[in-house]
Scaffold this motif. Structure first.
Motif, mmCIF file in Angstrom:
data_model
loop_
_atom_site.group_PDB
_atom_site.id
_atom_site.type_symbol
_atom_site.label_atom_id
_atom_site.label_comp_id
_atom_site.label_asym_id
_atom_site.label_seq_id
_atom_site.Cartn_x
_atom_site.Cartn_y
_atom_site.Cartn_z
ATOM 1 N N ILE A 103 0.840 -1.206 0.000
ATOM 2 C CA ILE A 103 0.000 0.000 0.000
ATOM 3 C C ILE A 103 0.867 1.245 0.000
ATOM 4 O O ILE A 103 0.580 2.228 -0.706
ATOM 5 N N ALA A 104 1.947 1.221 0.788
ATOM 6 C CA ALA A 104 2.866 2.365 0.808
ATOM 7 C C ALA A 104 3.480 2.596 -0.564
ATOM 8 O O ALA A 104 3.644 3.743 -1.008
ATOM 9 N N LEU A 105 3.822 1.505 -1.258
ATOM 10 C CA LEU A 105 4.382 1.632 -2.607
ATOM 11 C C LEU A 105 3.351 2.212 -3.574
ATOM 12 O O LEU A 105 3.689 3.045 -4.430
ATOM 13 N N ALA A 106 2.097 1.792 -3.443
ATOM 14 C CA ALA A 106 1.047 2.323 -4.318
ATOM 15 C C ALA A 106 0.821 3.812 -4.068
ATOM 16 O O ALA A 106 0.666 4.590 -5.023
ATOM 17 N N ILE A 107 0.808 4.224 -2.797
ATOM 18 C CA ILE A 107 0.629 5.648 -2.477
ATOM 19 C C ILE A 107 1.792 6.460 -3.023
ATOM 20 O O ILE A 107 1.605 7.530 -3.630
ATOM 21 N N PHE A 108 3.019 5.959 -2.820
ATOM 22 C CA PHE A 108 4.186 6.670 -3.329
ATOM 23 C C PHE A 108 4.146 6.784 -4.851
ATOM 24 O O PHE A 108 4.422 7.847 -5.414
ATOM 25 N N THR A 109 3.804 5.688 -5.527
ATOM 26 C CA THR A 109 3.750 5.713 -6.987
ATOM 27 C C THR A 109 2.721 6.712 -7.475
ATOM 28 O O THR A 109 2.949 7.426 -8.459
ATOM 29 N N TYR A 110 1.594 6.804 -6.769
ATOM 30 C CA TYR A 110 0.536 7.736 -7.178
ATOM 31 C C TYR A 110 1.029 9.181 -7.125
ATOM 32 O O TYR A 110 0.973 9.902 -8.125
ATOM 33 N N HIS A 111 1.507 9.620 -5.951
ATOM 34 C CA HIS A 111 1.865 11.046 -5.875
ATOM 35 C C HIS A 111 3.140 11.355 -6.652
ATOM 36 O O HIS A 111 3.312 12.471 -7.146
ATOM 37 N N SER A 112 4.012 10.376 -6.818
ATOM 38 C CA SER A 112 5.190 10.606 -7.650
ATOM 39 C C SER A 112 4.808 10.763 -9.118
ATOM 40 O O SER A 112 5.364 11.608 -9.838
ATOM 41 N N MET A 113 3.835 9.957 -9.569
ATOM 42 C CA MET A 113 3.372 10.063 -10.952
ATOM 43 C C MET A 113 2.662 11.391 -11.201
ATOM 44 O O MET A 113 2.791 11.975 -12.284
ATOM 45 N N THR A 114 1.913 11.892 -10.225
ATOM 46 C CA THR A 114 1.259 13.185 -10.394
ATOM 47 C C THR A 114 2.285 14.300 -10.549
ATOM 48 O O THR A 114 2.067 15.249 -11.315
ATOM 49 N N TYR A 115 3.400 14.201 -9.857
ATOM 50 C CA TYR A 115 4.467 15.209 -9.991
ATOM 51 C C TYR A 115 5.005 15.210 -11.418
ATOM 52 O O TYR A 115 5.154 16.274 -12.036
ATOM 53 N N ASP A 116 5.311 14.020 -11.948
ATOM 54 C CA ASP A 116 5.839 13.928 -13.313
ATOM 55 C C ASP A 116 4.830 14.449 -14.333
ATOM 56 O O ASP A 116 5.220 15.010 -15.366
ATOM 57 N N HIS A 117 3.545 14.265 -14.056
ATOM 58 C CA HIS A 117 2.511 14.707 -14.992
ATOM 59 C C HIS A 117 2.280 16.221 -14.910
ATOM 60 O O HIS A 117 2.102 16.890 -15.935
ATOM 61 N N SER A 173 -1.798 16.262 -4.332
ATOM 62 C CA SER A 173 -0.676 15.321 -4.197
ATOM 63 C C SER A 173 -0.064 15.401 -2.804
ATOM 64 O O SER A 173 0.387 14.389 -2.249
ATOM 65 N N THR A 174 -0.047 16.610 -2.224
ATOM 66 C CA THR A 174 0.444 16.760 -0.852
ATOM 67 C C THR A 174 -0.394 15.929 0.110
ATOM 68 O O THR A 174 0.131 15.259 1.007
ATOM 69 N N LEU A 175 -1.715 15.964 -0.093
ATOM 70 C CA LEU A 175 -2.607 15.185 0.764
ATOM 71 C C LEU A 175 -2.337 13.690 0.632
ATOM 72 O O LEU A 175 -2.331 12.957 1.630
ATOM 73 N N ALA A 176 -2.100 13.226 -0.601
ATOM 74 C CA ALA A 176 -1.783 11.811 -0.804
ATOM 75 C C ALA A 176 -0.486 11.441 -0.090
ATOM 76 O O ALA A 176 -0.382 10.367 0.523
ATOM 77 N N ALA A 177 0.520 12.328 -0.149
ATOM 78 C CA ALA A 177 1.785 12.054 0.543
ATOM 79 C C ALA A 177 1.591 12.062 2.054
ATOM 80 O O ALA A 177 2.262 11.309 2.779
ATOM 81 N N ILE A 178 0.683 12.897 2.555
ATOM 82 C CA ILE A 178 0.388 12.899 3.998
ATOM 83 C C ILE A 178 -0.241 11.570 4.408
ATOM 84 O O ILE A 178 0.077 11.014 5.476
#
Length: 500
Positions: free
Chosen positions: A257-271, A442-447
């Motif tokens: 789950i931690a990997l999925a959350i990280f992948t999500y907000h990291s992908m939003t940054y790249d986008h 994305s900040t909220l997702a990282a929180i």
């Protein structure tokens, strides 16, 4: 490419292009666990080679596509047949035998990924539509004129073909239960060495501190969270319990789950980053007076050429962090502490970006590169650290493929949903003069990722003191049978727990 298919006008082209991108990730998310489980049964190498072959087929289908739907089918087929990511993670974990080597080994994957993100777009941009770019070499009525996007896909297919050939010839199977057994040759040395876990910290015995490789014969041992070692009085092992082993333990699932959350907000940054940097900067942005610093109309307003230069430089920054900074931090802080630090600090990387529009022009590039450095340090460290923790949390090496397969599926699912959600938030924010809405989403997702640390337990056997109770040297004899007994005392970091 979408525009050339005549399925969309200028305003809808990005939507259909997003469908092509998401089709691969969605198909990969649905099949990642299957390929990981298959690698546990038949071995890592066959699945890896089949994944490369499937990617080749996908590239060629997209290259020969004459309409949008053929290209979409090719992208989806590539995601279905691509079992590489989880299997490669598993093979790296099985190749690395010593924990102190894990940070540098796992940093190799994002390192070469960054190289690919630099070379890949260059191949696509240079070789697409070769009949227009190089009319003296390619005829408009020829093969590459009729299929303008075939050449870059063909070049990548050739690279994959070489990869398949070299892997077939030189890559060795890493599955722990499919290794050639040659015990006789292993024991016919004057000193048989079996690695145990190195000691560290204030509790280490100075006379037997096994961090120094020149001392003794013990430096590593696998200690699992729920594993008990049991032997009978005569030294024989009892029969294994018929109870089925739990693969997806609480710790494993929390890390996925931690990997999925990280992948999500990291992908939003790249986008979001290239969109934000190129978006028009609203004129007459108010100053900091009266709380207007919280107004974020538009983006930075840079040219496409400048943004391309910034993104290329970002790749160089990423390479430096992966190869130099990450191994040093992992050595001094340890994997678990490093994971906690980067997870807790990750929201800062997203929260600070929208404030770039309030910087004076003279400080703009300083602010942009400052944001990129902070983000790269956090995200580049987070990914390999998560992979190391997943390997440590695996209840058995024989199921590591299935665990990494599920992790790859979770990451692919996050990559599928991240761009449309981030794009929607940015469009909504632009309408209300607050483009920071997407960044703060994305900040909220990282929180959420940081809060998840409260529910995650550290690995039980994080350190151990190993002391030899008797000399551990084997001297072969022609007449003596090999039934020597070696006593090893393993003391856990907790003084109240010990096993002999």
């Amino acid at each position: 490419m979408v525009k050339d298919f005549n399925v969309a006008n200028g305003s809808d082209a990005s939507f259909f292009a997003g469908i092509l991108v998401s089709a691969f990730s969605l198909a990969e998310a649905l099949t990642g666990m299957f390929w990981g489980g298959l690698s546990d049964r038949i071995g890592r190498k066959p699945v890896l080679l089949s994944g490369c072959f499937g990617t080749m087929v996908s590239l060629l289908l997209v290259g020969f596509a004459s309409n949008f739907w053929v290209a979409l089918f090719g992208r989806a087929l590539g995601g279905i047949l691509n079992g590489n990511i989880g299997v490669i993670q598993t093979m790296v974990g099985e190749l690395v035998k010593r924990p102190e080597h894990e940070p540098r080994a796992y940093a190799v994957m994002p390192f070469v990924w960054s190289i690919g993100t630099i070379i890949g777009p260059a191949i696509g941009g240079l070789l697409a539509k070769p009949a227009e770019s190089f009319p003296s070499l390619f005829c408009r009525d020829g093969l590459f004129g009729r299929f303008p996007y075939l050449l870059p896909n063909l070049v990548c297919s050739v690279l994959l073909l070489f990869s398949i050939i070299f892997s077939w010839l030189f890559l060795q199977e890493t599955h722990p239960e499919m290794q050639p057994c040659n015990t006789t040759n292993h024991l016919d040395n004057r000193s048989a060495e079996h690695p145990l876990l190195a000691t560290a910290g204030a509790t280490a015995n100075a006379g037997a501190d096994l961090r120094a490789e020149s001392y003794g014969t013990f430096n590593h041992v696998h200690l699992y969270d729920d594993e008990d070692w049991a032997v009978r009085a005569d030294g024989s092992k009892p029969e294994k319990s018929s109870q089925r082993q739990t693969i997806f333990t609480k710790r494993v699932m929390m890390l996925i789950i931690a990997l999925a959350i990280f992948t999500y907000h990291s992908m939003t940054y790249d986008h979001l980053l290239p969109i934000f940097l190129q978006d028009k900067n609203a004129q007459n942005i108010p100053g900091v007076v009266g709380g207007s610093v919280l107004k974020f109309p538009g983006g930075v307003g840079l040219s496409t050429r400048t943004v391309g230069l910034i993104m290329s430089t970002d790749g160089i920054i990423a390479l430096f962090i992966q190869s130099v900074i990450f191994p040093v931090l992992a050595y001094y802080l340890g994997v678990w502490k490093l994971f906690m630090v980067v997870t807790i600090l990750h929201p800062v990387a997203y929260f600070m970006v929208p404030f770039l529009i309030h910087l004076p022009r003279s400080l703009l590039f300083f602010g942009i590169y400052g944001c990129l450095i902070v983000r790269n340090i956090l995200s580049i460290i987070d990914y390999p650290v998560l992979l190391i923790l997943l390997k440590q949390a695996s209840p058995s090496d024989s199921v590591l493929g299935k665990i990494n397969g599920l992790a790859a599926s979770a990451g692919a699912a996050s990559r599928t949903i991240a761009p449309p959600i981030a794009g929607y938030l940015y469009s909504t924010g632009a309408e209300i003069n607050c483009t920071a809405l997407a960044w703060w989403g994305s900040t909220l997702a990282a929180i959420f990722g940081a809060v998840q640390l409260l529910f995650m337990e550290r690995k039980k056997h994080s350190s151990a003191i190993v002391q030899p109770a008797a000399p551990c040297h084997y001297f072969p004899s022609e007449t003596q049978t090999r039934n020597d007994t070696v006593h090893i005392i393993v003391t856990d970091a907790d003084p109240g727990m010990a096993a002999v």
